[in-house]
Design a protein around this motif. Structure first.
Motif: not given
Lengths: 255, 255
Positions: A85-87, A128, A130, B144, B164-165, B168-169, B249-252, B255
Motif C-alpha cells: 500500500m503506497p500510502w 514509505l 516509494r 490494486d 484501509l484499501l 485510500p486508493s 508523501r506517496w502518490h506519483d 511527487a
C-alpha cells in the motif's frame, strides 16, 4: 488423516474461468510438510492458478483441494509485484495481516519487528514504499507474508521483475529464512536455475490446461551457496528439469 | 537566470497585457462605458466594495455549499455503486442525463419549482456532482487487484477493505474530481444567478453584473467579473493545495 499426510493435497483438480479459459486439467499435486516445492513452467501454464487454489483464493471447478489440518492453515502469500500500500509505511504494510485480524499495532509490534529483522529492513520501518528499491520492496512483501508466522508460504514468481544480482541475493535470503522458519514453501517460477537452486522438489507443468508432467527431486548439500550453483550436480538437475519442460512442450506442439 | 525568467514570465506577461490595455484606452480616449481602463476597474472595485463584497460572499457561499453537498452525495452514491454493481447500471444514466443537459436550460425549470436561493444552489450542485461522482467511482474501483486478494486471504471484512484499501486508493481520484467540481460549482452558481435575476439581499456577483449591464455601468461589470475570476482561481488553488498536501508523501502525481 495421518500425521505424515501431505500438508496440501490437490486431486483431479480442473479450473475453467468465467471467460472460458481452461487453466488446469486433471492436476494431482501434494505439498509435503517442510519441503520447498517449485512449480516450474512457462507463463500462462496455470501454475499461478494452482498456487491461488492452495491459498483458498480460487475454488476449483472440479476435483478437490484439501488441507491436512482440515481448514486452511496459516498462509503467507507473496505476489509477483511487491503489492504494497503506497500510502502506508513499511511497518504498517507488514502490520496489515495482523491488523485485519484485530491485532493492535502495539500488540503486533514484536511480530512486525521480527519479520522486518528477518528480511534485513529493521532500519526502514518508517519509510514509505516509494523510498525503497525494487528488491527492498519485495523484501517488505516477504516480511508481510511472514508476519503471521505462516505454516505455508506461497510465492508467485516473486523475483521475476528484479535484476539478476538482486535476484541472487533474495534467493539466498529465502534459503536462510527457510533454515530458521521451518515453513513449507511453494514457489512458482519460470526459471529453471532458480527452481533448482531453491527447492527440494520440482514439479514441471504442461502447457495450459496445466497438470504436472514430471517430478524431480533436487539433491543438494545442506548449505546452498555459490559453490552449489557451480557444482556438476546443480548443472545436471538443471538439465533434467529443462529436458522435462522440453518434453512437456514438445508433445504439446506435436500434431 | 533562465529559471528566474521562467518563474517571472507569467507575471511579466500579465503585467504587460494590463499595461497595454491601460495604454490603449488612454491613447484612444475610449469612453469607460465601452471599455474601462484597468485602473478604473480597480478604483470601481474599491468604491463599490460594499455591494460587491456582499455579492461575492453570496456567490461563494452558494458555491461552497453546493460543492460540499456534491462531495458528500457523490461519494455516498459512488460507495453504493461500488458495492452493488447493478445499482450503477440502473442509476448512472440519470447522472449522465443531468451532466449532458446544459445547466442553463435546466435553470428556468428549477426556478419554477424552487425558491430562488434553493434553485441556484441546485444548479451549482448538479454541475459539480457528476465529475465528483464519476471520479469517486473510478477511484473506488482502482484498488490494486492483488491487494484486494491479499485482504481476502486474511479474511478482511468488507468494512476493513473499504476503510484501509478502497478509500485510500480512491483519494487521488476523488481529489481530482473535487478540483474539477469546485470550478464547475462556481460556473453553475453564476449561470443560475443570471437565469434567476434575483435582486435584494440575496444578490450574487452574477446578478450584479447583469444589473450593472442594464445601467451601462461597464466599470462595475468588469470589477464584478474580476471577483468572479479571482474566486475561481482561489477555489482551484485551494483544492490543488489540499491535493498536494494529502498526496505528496506517496502518490506519483504530486511527487
Amino acid at each position: 488423516m495421518s500425521a505424515d499426510a501431505p500438508l496440501v493435497r490437490l486431486r483431479g483438480v480442473g479450473k475453467t474461468f468465467d471467460t472460458g479459459l481452461r487453466a488446469l486439467d486433471g492436476l494431482d499435486l501434494d505439498v509435503r510438510e517442510g519441503e520447498t516445492l517449485t512449480l516450474l513452467g512457462p507463463s500462462g501454464c496455470g501454475k499461478s492458478t494452482a498456487l491461488r487454489m492452495m491459498a483458498g483464493l480460487i475454488a476449483p471447478s472440479e476435483g478437490a483441494v484439501s488441507w491436512r489440518t482440515g481448514a486452511r492453515p496459516e498462509i503467507g502469500f507473496v505476489f509477483q509485484e511487491p503489492t504494497l500500500m503506497p500510502w502506508a509505511s513499511v511497518e504498517d504494510n507488514v502490520w496489515l495481516p495482523l491488523r485485519l485480524r484485530g491485532v493492535s499495532k502495539a500488540r503486533a509490534r514484536a511480530a512486525v519487528d521480527e519479520a522486518l529483522e528477518r528480511v534485513g529492513l529493521a532500519d526502514f520501518a518508517r519509510s514509505l514504499p516509494r523510498e525503497l528499491s525494487g528488491g527492498m520492496k519485495m523484501r517488505v512483501s516477504i516480511a508481510r507474508a511472514l508476519a503471521t508466522r505462516p505454516a505455508l508460504l506461497l510465492l508467485d514468481e516473486p523475483f521475476a521483475a528484479l535484476d539478476e544480482i538482486t535476484r541472487f541475493k533474495l534467493n539466498d535470503d529465502l534459503l536462510r529464512l527457510r533454515e530458521t522458519m521451518r515453513a513449507t514453501i511453494v514457489f512458482v517460477t519460470h526459471s529453471v536455475y532458480e527452481s533448482v537452486y531453491l527447492s527440494t522438489r520440482i514439479c514441471t507443468f504442461s502447457a495450459r490446461p496445466g497438470r504436472v508432467t514430471q517430478e524431480i527431486a533436487v539433491e543438494a548439500p545442506a548449505r546452498r551457496d555459490a559453490a552449489f550453483r557451480a557444482s556438476p550436480a546443480f548443472a545436471q538437475t538443471c538439465q533434467r528439469a529443462s529436458a522435462a519442460l522440453e518434453r512437456a512442450y514438445g508433445l504439446e506442439d506435436a500434431p | 537566470m533562465t529559471r528566474r525568467l521562467e518563474t517571472l514570465a507569467p507575471w511579466l506577461a500579465f503585467a504587460l497585457a494590463l499595461a497595454g490595455w491601460e495604454a490603449m484606452v488612454r491613447l484612444n480616449e475610449t469612453p469607460p462605458y465601452i471599455l474601462p481602463a484597468p485602473s478604473l476597474v480597480l478604483r470601481t472595485l474599491v468604491a463599490d466594495w460594499d455591494i460587491l463584497s456582499a455579492a461575492l460572499l453570496v456567490t461563494l457561499r452558494t458555491t461552497l455549499l453546493a460543492l460540499a453537498l456534491a462531495s458528500a452525495g457523490g461519494l455516498a452514491l459512488a460507495l453504493v455503486f461500488a458495492r452493488w454493481r447493478w445499482s450503477e447500471r440502473a442509476l448512472f444514466p440519470f447522472a449522465v442525463v443531468l451532466q449532458v443537459t446544459p445547466i442553463i436550460a435546466i435553470a428556468p425549470l428549477l426556478l419554477v419549482y424552487l425558491e430562488t436561493e434553493a434553485a441556484v444552489l441546485a444548479c451549482a450542485f448538479i454541475v459539480a456532482f457528476f465529475p465528483i461522482l464519476s471520479n469517486a467511482v473510478l477511484g473506488l474501483r482502482s484498488a490494486d487487484r492483488n491487494l484486494v486478494e491479499l485482504y481476502e486471504l486474511y479474511g478482511a471484512s468488507r468494512w476493513a477493505q473499504l476503510r484501509l484499501l478502497r478509500l485510500p486508493s480512491a483519494l487521488p481520484y476523488f481529489l481530482g474530481g473535487l478540483r474539477i467540481g469546485g470550478g464547475l460549482a462556481l460556473i453553475g452558481a453564476i449561470v443560475a444567478e443570471i437565469a434567476a435575476g434575483a435582486a435584494g439581499k440575496g444578490a450574487g456577483l452574477a446578478f450584479r453584473i447583469v444589473e450593472a449591464g442594464y445601467r451601462l455601468n461597464v466599470p462595475r461589470m468588469f470589477a464584478a467579473l474580476t471577483l468572479v475570476s479571482l474566486a475561481g482561481i482561489a477555489i482551484y488553488v485551494a483544492f490543488s493545495a489540499l491535493s498536494r498536501l494529502s498526496l505528496r508523501r506517496w502518490h506519483d502525481s504530486e511527487a
